[in-house]
Design an enzyme around this catalytic site. Structure first.
Site, short mmCIF file in Angstrom:
data_model
loop_
_atom_site.label_atom_id
_atom_site.label_comp_id
_atom_site.label_asym_id
_atom_site.label_seq_id
_atom_site.Cartn_x
_atom_site.Cartn_y
_atom_site.Cartn_z
N LYS A 260 -13.09 12.67 -6.48
CA LYS A 260 -12.47 13.10 -7.75
C LYS A 260 -13.05 14.46 -8.12
CE LYS A 260 -10.31 9.21 -9.07
NZ LYS A 260 -8.88 9.18 -9.37
N HIS B 182 -5.99 2.63 1.38
CA HIS B 182 -5.16 3.75 1.82
C HIS B 182 -5.72 4.48 3.03
CE1 HIS B 182 -3.24 2.90 -1.87
NE2 HIS B 182 -4.00 3.62 -2.65
N ASP C 230 0.89 -1.15 0.00
CA ASP C 230 0.00 0.00 0.00
C ASP C 230 0.93 1.20 0.00
OD1 ASP C 230 -1.60 2.17 0.64
OD2 ASP C 230 -3.01 0.95 1.78
N HIS C 231 1.07 1.83 -1.15
CA HIS C 231 2.15 2.82 -1.28
C HIS C 231 1.95 4.02 -0.36
CE1 HIS C 231 -0.67 4.47 -4.26
NE2 HIS C 231 -0.17 5.63 -3.92
N LYS D 54 4.88 6.60 2.27
CA LYS D 54 5.07 8.06 2.22
C LYS D 54 5.65 8.56 3.55
CE LYS D 54 1.47 8.94 -1.16
NZ LYS D 54 2.33 9.43 -2.23
#
Lengths: 512, 354
Positions: free
Chosen positions: A361, A260, A196-197, A201
């Site tokens: 979005k 996320h 899970d990028h 971070k």
């Protein structure tokens, strides 16, 4: 027992990355070209890629090593964080090769095994292996089964074999469980790295440091002092570049919240872990997800969750279409491009503290942040003053862009009269630490090579998250009276219904 | 550049505006009010001390570059010990850097020039202008002097030196030991040690390979090629190898050798080369296995190689910086307690005295 390398002591304050062969499935895809290879290259630029690492791209398209390398180089020149150094690239790329095979072809895996054995032969028959499944999700099962059938899941004595699985980890609880069963039937859980990028971070990693290395925050980190917490992930983009096709099948809730944002929530809300081991941290994170009050009826979903689509509007001064007019989106689409959720965590620490998550979005700007809203100070002294006390303390943790932390507090305006105004103490990573942070994938790939799973999701975390999400999805798509789909104008901060969600608790979304 | 105080004008492009010492804080406030700077950033107090003529202006240039990555309050101190008349002058300026096209991140700098007997005045001047609560990083340039006292060292958090620049490093380390007794938490960062970082990381990385690790108990020879001015860096690498591998140092008549934990002899060869980088090659041999990290003159990368019979593995890594400003930048970026340096220091000092 392997003798430790004595020269490693104190050289780096992280787990030791070990030499290995890295096989990337889906090697011709965008993720490999834009993220994975540039990340590995930048690790090499920093001198942190162990000597002897071999990278094998596995994909269906027929390509030579030279063609594969040239495609990688072309993109690395464009996207690499540290630029492109031809000398290092030449040294790096000579260890990169291409393996053509259908994901479904057992022979392709047998020849891959032979290739890996040949590499291992140079190391006295030993070798570590890392399989990165970066293909489209529909191939995950097939790849894992074929790896097992070829015996590639078995590590040689004294070595390891690990797998990194990209999101999505299923599309609901049932598919996630099935995928996890296939993964765990092939690799042990301790060798499975669900990436899970967001967890790679810098600011996400700093969350634990902020909470547990600073004595001033943790005593206040509970329902006695905190009014509520907001997690916002806003994107100004819509469905450009054909993203509509993928998005139609996922939606904001499954695409971002299940993974996320619930991961960020668990880092914010977890109890102090007993240690910094991978399981020490993940044990505490999963307790948070497990303690989420379930919105398990359509009525509860209607009260606590808002979904919406954007209509035509303007973003950054440019006209943009509505969601249903976007490329590859059905004009009758029932997929949410915006979601706001009120969550309650039924633990002693968080009893009665609402957590609000919103993701959308075509909002006015790109930003991900967590804001901790403290309760107001008792106004026994200043409530008689004109204007009163303007707002409470807010601690903001900015995840991206402009990573940093700020604290809002109230101060007296200079002058003879007593007037109060909020002021902000602001810490910007970029200002204080001029050097840029490594890309999330750099950190995560190094961690996987080093065997440190702290920043990867564990099976129970993923499944508990799906359990929570599934109730909402079912209410939206399977109940006879589904909660309505709200609308908002593209370029605004979301639908009125999402504002009402907070107003009903006496709160309001933070203005970003 | 003349060492004389008069050589530096009141308005100096590099140092800023001359201000009365007693009014530094007031003048700094005015500077921020009149400037369009957005952010006064500071993570530390960085004192740069030099007795070299003209160093103030050179160091101001270094701070301009350093503050791009390391926000600090910089206090530059230039001392002219040849001028007997006591004097003290100060200049203030801010180094600002563009971020997102705006002049947004600025660090303030105070420069002092002292003449005459300075010990007490220097210390008090520095103490009076530290940003409270921020760590004190003290970068001492050149040979140590009697200005370095216990009361000065007591307030330091980090002490940056370059032992390669010292005529008598053994005596200088003894002096540091003497004055730092009351500050056991002092972190010493030596440029000589930092210059070997990529070599040490390279050697450690090569010994991750089981082929090299298996050969470690059988090492017979260590060979280092270094620049003539950087013998200290070579000795520190030797000390590190010996301490970490558990080798006993056997020094006699100016030669250094080791004895492995198994009791076998390890020969050491040090070759000075006036044209090489600080370190040019570190080679460790055990039978047919050779671990080597090399940097050719003018090369932009360090090469790591492992050869064991037909087996060959190699990779490149960046070179270590050589100029002082870059070395300091690396040291500040790395942070930490530098405990490995403390660990090898006794062995290094023993070799210095061999």
């Amino acid at each position: 027992m392997t003798t430790p390398n004595p020269f490693r002591e104190d050289l780096v304050s992280r787990s030791r990355a070990e030499s290995c062969s890295i096989v990337i499935f889906g090697a011709t895809g965008d993720l490999t070209h834009r993220k994975l290879i540039p990340a590995l290259y930048n690790v090499a630029v920093d001198g942190e890629l162990p000597t002897g690492v071999k990278i094998i791209g596995f994909a269906r398209r027929d390509k030579s090593d030279a063609d594969f390398r040239s495609g990688l180089e072309e993109l690395n020149r464009k996207v690499s964080r540290s630029g492109h150094d031809s000398e290092i690239w030449e040294s790096f790329i000579q260890n990169v090769s291409y393996h053509t095979s259908e994901f479904s072809d057992p022979a392709g895996y047998r020849s891959l095994a032979e290739k890996l054995d040949a590499i291992d032969a140079d190391h006295g028959g030993k070798g570590n292996r890392l399989f990165y499944i970066a293909s489209a999700p529909e191939f995950f099962d097939e790849i894992l089964v074929n790896l097992k059938n070829a015996g590639l899941n078995e590590a040689k004595p004294g070595c390891w074999a690990r797998v990194i699985v990209e999101k999505p980890f299923g599309t609901d609880l049932a598919t996630a469980k099935r995928l996890n069963e296939v993964v765990n039937d092939t690799f042990q859980e301790r060798d499975t790295y669900r990436i899970d990028h967001y967890l790679g971070k810098e600011t996400a990693q700093n969350l634990m440091v902020l909470r547990f290395a600073n004595a001033i925050f943790e005593p206040l980190w509970n329902s006695k002092y905190i009014s509520h917490i907001q997690i916002t992930c806003s994107e100004n983009l819509g469905m450009e570049g054909g993203r509509g096709g993928y998005y139609e099948k996922s939606g904001a809730l499954r695409d971002m919240v299940q993974n996320h944002l619930l991961q960020l929530l668990s880092l914010v809300a977890m109890e102090p872990p007993t240690d910094l081991s991978a399981d020490g941290v993940r044990d505490e994170k999963v307790k948070v997800i497990r303690s989420l009050r379930q919105w398990d009826t359509p009525e509860k979903v209607a009260q606590n969750v808002v979904r919406a689509q954007y209509t035509a509007g303007h973003v950054d001064g440019n006209p943009v279409p509505g969601y249903r007019e976007e490329d590859r989106v059905s004009p009758q689409s029932n997929t949410e491009a915006y979601v706001a959720v009120r969550l309650l965590i039924d633990t002693w620490r968080w009893s009665g503290v609402p957590f609000y998550i919103r993701m959308g979005k075509r909002l006015p700007k790109r930003s991900t942040e967590i804001s901790i809203h403290f309760k107001e100070a008792p106004c026994v002294l200043f409530n008689a003053i004109s204007g009163g006390v303007p707002g409470s303390n807010v601690l903001v943790i900015r995840i991206q862009p402009d990573e940093g932390i700020s604290l809002r507090m109230v101060s007296k305006i200079p002058g003879t009269s007593l007037r109060l105004e909020p002021v902000k103490m602001d810490f910007h990573y970029a200002t204080s630490f001029g050097k840029g942070s490594p890309e999330a994938y750099e950190r995560l790939l190094l961690d996987a090579v080093a065997g440190d799973a702290t920043l990867f999701a564990r099976r129970d975390e993923v499944e508990e998250a799906w359990r929570f999400i599934d109730h909402i999805e079912r209410a939206w798509h399977q109940s006879p009276n589904p909660p309505p789909m709200a609308e908002f104008v593209a370029g605004s901060w979301g639908p009125k219904e999402a504002d009402d969600l907070l107003h009903s608790d006496g709160n309001a979304w933070r203005r970003l | 550049m003349s060492p004389s105080t008069d050589a530096i004008p009141d308005v100096c492009p590099e140092l800023g505006v001359a201000v009365p010492v007693a009014a530094i804080d007031l003048e700094l406030r005015k500077l921020w009010e009149q400037d369009d700077a957005r952010t006064n950033a500071s993570l530390m107090n960085l004192v740069v001390y030099s007795e070299k003529p003209g160093a103030l202006i050179e160091n101001s240039e270094i701070i301009r570059s350093l503050t791009r990555d390391h926000a600090c309050r910089a206090i530059l101190v230039g001392i002219d010990r040849t001028e007997p008349t006591p004097s003290l002058r100060a200049w203030i300026t801010a180094h600002c850097h563009l971020a997102d096209g705006r002049k947004s991140v600025c660090c303030e700098q105070i420069a002092f020039h002292l003449t005459g007997r300075v010990t007490g005045r220097f210390r008090n001047t520095v103490f009076a202008h530290l940003n409270s609560d921020l760590p004190l990083v003290f970068w001492w340039q050149g040979e140590l002097s009697d200005i370095l006292t216990e009361s000065l060292v007591r307030v330091m958090d980090r002490f940056i030196i370059d032992s390669s620049a010292w005529v008598n490093p053994a005596a200088s380390f003894a002096m540091i030991e003497e004055v730092s007794g009351s500050n056991p938490d002092l972190i010493i960062q030596d440029h000589a040690w930092t210059r070997s970082w990529q070599f040490r990381v390279g050697i450690a990385g090569l010994f991750d390979d089981p082929v090299a690790l298996q050969a470690l108990p059988y090492v017979q020879e260590v060979e280092i090629i270094h620049h003539s001015d950087h013998r200290n860096t070579a000795l520190q690498v030797l000390a590190w190898l010996a301490v970490q591998a558990g080798w006993k140092i056997i020094s006699s008549k100016g030669t250094i050798a080791f004895e492995s934990s198994g009791g076998s002899a390890i020969t050491v060869a040090l070759h000075a080369n006036p044209t090489s980088p600080p370190l040019s090659a570190v080679t460790i041999r055990a039978g047919t296995t050779q671990v080597q990290v090399t940097q050719k003159t003018g090369a932009s990368h360090v090469e790591r190689t492992l050869d064991a019979g037909p087996y060959h593995a190699s990779s490149l890594s960046p070179i270590d910086p050589t100029i002082s400003a870059e070395l300091v930048a690396v040291q500040l970026a790395r942070g930490g307690r530098n405990s490995l340096y403390q660990k090898i220091l006794p062995a290094f000092r023993a070799m210095l005295e061999a």
